[in-house]
Design an enzyme around this catalytic site. Structure first.
Site, PDB file in Angstrom:
ATOM      1  N   SER A   1      19.957 -44.393   1.438  1.00 15.76           N
ATOM      2  CA  SER A   1      18.689 -44.977   1.878  1.00 15.76           C
ATOM      3  C   SER A   1      18.762 -45.332   3.356  1.00 15.76           C
ATOM      4  CB  SER A   1      18.362 -46.233   1.081  1.00 15.76           C
ATOM      5  OG  SER A   1      17.158 -46.782   1.580  1.00 15.76           O
TER       6      SER A   1
ATOM      7  N   LYS B   1      19.410 -46.070  -6.535  1.00 16.89           N
ATOM      8  CA  LYS B   1      18.577 -45.660  -5.380  1.00 16.89           C
ATOM      9  C   LYS B   1      17.110 -45.555  -5.807  1.00 16.89           C
ATOM     10  CE  LYS B   1      16.939 -44.037  -1.597  1.00 16.89           C
ATOM     11  NZ  LYS B   1      16.458 -42.712  -1.426  1.00 16.89           N
TER      12      LYS B   1
ATOM     13  N   HIS C   1      15.768 -48.965  -6.083  1.00 16.22           N
ATOM     14  CA  HIS C   1      15.567 -49.442  -4.700  1.00 16.22           C
ATOM     15  C   HIS C   1      14.187 -49.006  -4.208  1.00 16.22           C
ATOM     16  CE1 HIS C   1      15.346 -48.480  -0.411  1.00 16.22           C
ATOM     17  NE2 HIS C   1      16.073 -49.561  -0.206  1.00 16.22           N
ATOM     18  N   ASN C   2      13.868 -47.746  -4.417  1.00 18.74           N
ATOM     19  CA  ASN C   2      12.578 -47.245  -3.933  1.00 18.74           C
ATOM     20  C   ASN C   2      11.413 -47.879  -4.686  1.00 18.74           C
ATOM     21  OD1 ASN C   2      14.353 -45.638  -2.515  1.00 18.74           O
ATOM     22  ND2 ASN C   2      13.027 -43.853  -2.578  1.00 18.74           N
TER      23      ASN C   2
ATOM     24  N   GLU D   1      10.984 -51.142  -3.217  1.00 16.16           N
ATOM     25  CA  GLU D   1      10.371 -50.918  -1.886  1.00 16.16           C
ATOM     26  C   GLU D   1       8.840 -50.770  -2.027  1.00 16.16           C
ATOM     27  OE1 GLU D   1      12.246 -47.617   0.271  1.00 16.16           O
ATOM     28  OE2 GLU D   1      10.236 -46.870   0.701  1.00 16.16           O
TER      29      GLU D   1
END
Ligand code: NBP
Length: 478
Positions: A128, A182, A185-186, A189
């Site tokens: 990232s 990941k 995480h997105n 986000e």
């Protein structure tokens, strides 16, 4: 063979990661399907370190020291499978293929299994931080076997972002765990960005502030507990004035948000796991709704809330309330993401250290924030936390936010300002803290129409009520 690592796929991400390895003293073999990209890398950046340019797959593999570390940075999906199929036959047992693209974790699990049978280590790595992070230090989330991390880990730690001298890279868990984390995480986000967007919209529509004034408010917030990359760039975007028209930039941009699909993956996976990531889902749906132009045209002009002007004092008070609402909602969105990781760890047999995940998100990645250090500290104090709200510090902040959080959402409803993520976060909070939920009624309905049975609060066992009988007799179902 002289190269310690090879990178194939030299578009922006691969090129910058290769440069990052080289700048950190590694000899890097570089390869791309179209050799022009390889040549351009050597011409433009060859002076930054030691590269070995390879035109063919065979040359590339021959350039790598054994056991070989071969990183692929190509388009996720079919291209990744094609590249694996091209290189795997050229490798030997003990060699390693590292996929740094945005693969779906289920694909990573499949590829890892298939390559393991051929004696090849396969490491799916979440990266990232975009183009800039790839060059100067991303947040790196590797999966794969502990054995492969022993060989690859030190290199990833070296090229990663650093916070307080500590690398933003750690072994997340086996097989697809890195790509899973990941993906979450997105998703987080998306939620973070939507929550910030809702805060902006409230300050604009309810408090009546200009984008420039709101930029200043975000700058102030960035000095406090909301300190984060996303708040920082929000202030930059809001203070930007369009050169062509002299209008605030935010007013000349079309209000239909794009997405590349990782938020959608998070929500799809959450549905499968039964993880209620409602704020992340609302953020993803909010982007989808923004793009529904015909539907928006049909709804536009329908009656909404009531408008009234705030006095300067009220506007200032409202601003402080929005900060509380934003912080509380953000805390819930993160808690949802964290719980989703826990649910997945249980489902897929991963041992994920949630404190370590918070630690490697403190730098390099898009959600990097001071707040993540608080999460890291909460897990350091109690690694078995079920929820962030089980931490005394976060619990007291959510307690303090109660009145403003609710007032902001009530005001939004009265004024007709959409706050899907704020509302989802608050409803999630209220659902989980409730003594009793209307799920009891749902169970009654399900038993009525489908004899789905129910459990009772006062006795063990499964029951079904004979709804059609005069006495509505209850029977125990064996
Ligand atoms: P792209 O995703 O645009 O992919 C372009 C690269 O894939 C080129 O090197 C291209 O080779 C190669 N490629 C393709 Br397309 N099909 C191929 C095939 N069948 N065989 C061999 N090579 C093939 O590049 P990117 O934007 O640098 O992203 C690379 C990866 O990193 C992607 O998985 C992406 O999702 C991920 N990514 C991550 C972030 C982040 O912040 N972490 C940001 C952006 C991207 P060619 O030059 O010969 O066409």
């Amino acid at each position: 063979a002289t190269a310690q690592i090879g990178v194939t796929g030299l578009a922006v991400m691969g090129r910058n990661l290769a440069r990052n390895f080289a700048r950190n003293g590694y000899t890097v073999a570089v390869h791309n399907r179209t050799p022009a990209r390889t040549k351009a890398l050597i011409e433009d950046f060859g002076h930054e370190g030691t590269f070995v340019a390879a035109e063919t797959a065979e040359e590339f593999v021959a350039a790598l020291e054994r056991p070989r570390l071969l990183m692929i940075m190509v388009q996720a999906g079919a291209a990744t499978d094609a590249v694996i199929e091209e290189f795997a036959p050229l490798l030997e047992p003990g060699d390693m293929i590292i996929d740094g693209g945005n693969a779906h974790f289920a694909d990573t699990r499949r590829r890892e299994r298939a390559l393991r049978e051929r004696g090849i280590h396969f490491v799916g790595v979440g990266v990232s931080g975009g183009e800039e992070g790839a060059l100067n230090g991303p947040s790196i989330m590797p999966g794969g076997s502990p054995e492969s991390y022993a060989a690859l880990g030190p290199m990833l730690e070296k090229i990663s972002a650093k916070v307080d001298g500590e690398p933003c890279a750690t072994h997340v868990g086996t097989d697809g765990a890195g790509h899973f984390v990941k993906m979450v995480h997105n998703g987080i986000e998306y939620a973070d960005m939507q929550l910030i967007g809702e805060a902006y919209d409230l300050l604009r529509q309810v408090a009546g502030f200009s984008p420039a004034t709101i930029a200043e408010i975000f700058r102030q917030w960035n000095k406090g507990r909301l300190d984060s990359y996303l708040i920082e760039i929000t202030a930059e975007v809001l203070s930007h004035v369009d050169a062509a028209t002299g209008r605030p930039f935010v007013d000349v941009v079309a209000d239909a948000a794009g997405q590349k699909g990782t938020g959608r993956w998070t929500v799809q996976t959450a549905l499968e796991l039964g993880s209620p990531v409602t704020a992340i889902a609302q953020a993803t749906f909010a982007r989808a709704a923004s793009g529904q132009s015909a539907l928006r045209a049909a709804y536009r002009g329908l009656p909404g809330g009531t408008n009234w002007d705030l006095t300067p004092y009220e506007a200032e008070r409202f601003t402080a309330q929005v900060e509380q609402a934003l912080y509380a909602s953000k805390l819930i969105a993160y808690d949802q993401g964290w719980k989703m990781i826990l649910d997945a760890a249980k489902e897929f047999g991963w041992k994920i250290d949630l404190g370590a995940v918070a630690k490697i998100w403190r730098g390099g990645c898009i959600v990097r924030a001071a707040f993540l250090d608080r999460i890291r500290a909460a897990y350091a104090a109690d690694p078995r936390l079920v929820s962030l709200l089980s931490d005394a510090g976060f619990a007291s902040e959510i307690a303090e936010a109660q009145v403003p959080w609710r007032e902001v959402i009530a005001t939004a409803a009265r004024r007709g300002v959409p706050v899907p993520a704020f509302s989802a976060a608050l409803s999630y909070y209220d659902s989980l803290r409730a003594d009793r939920l209307p799920a009891a009624l749902t169970q009654g309905q399900r038993d009525y129409f489908g004899a789905h049975t129910y459990r009772r609060v006062d006795r063990e066992g499964s029951y079904h009520t004979l709804w059609g009988t005069p006495g509505r007799t209850e029977t125990e179902v064996i």
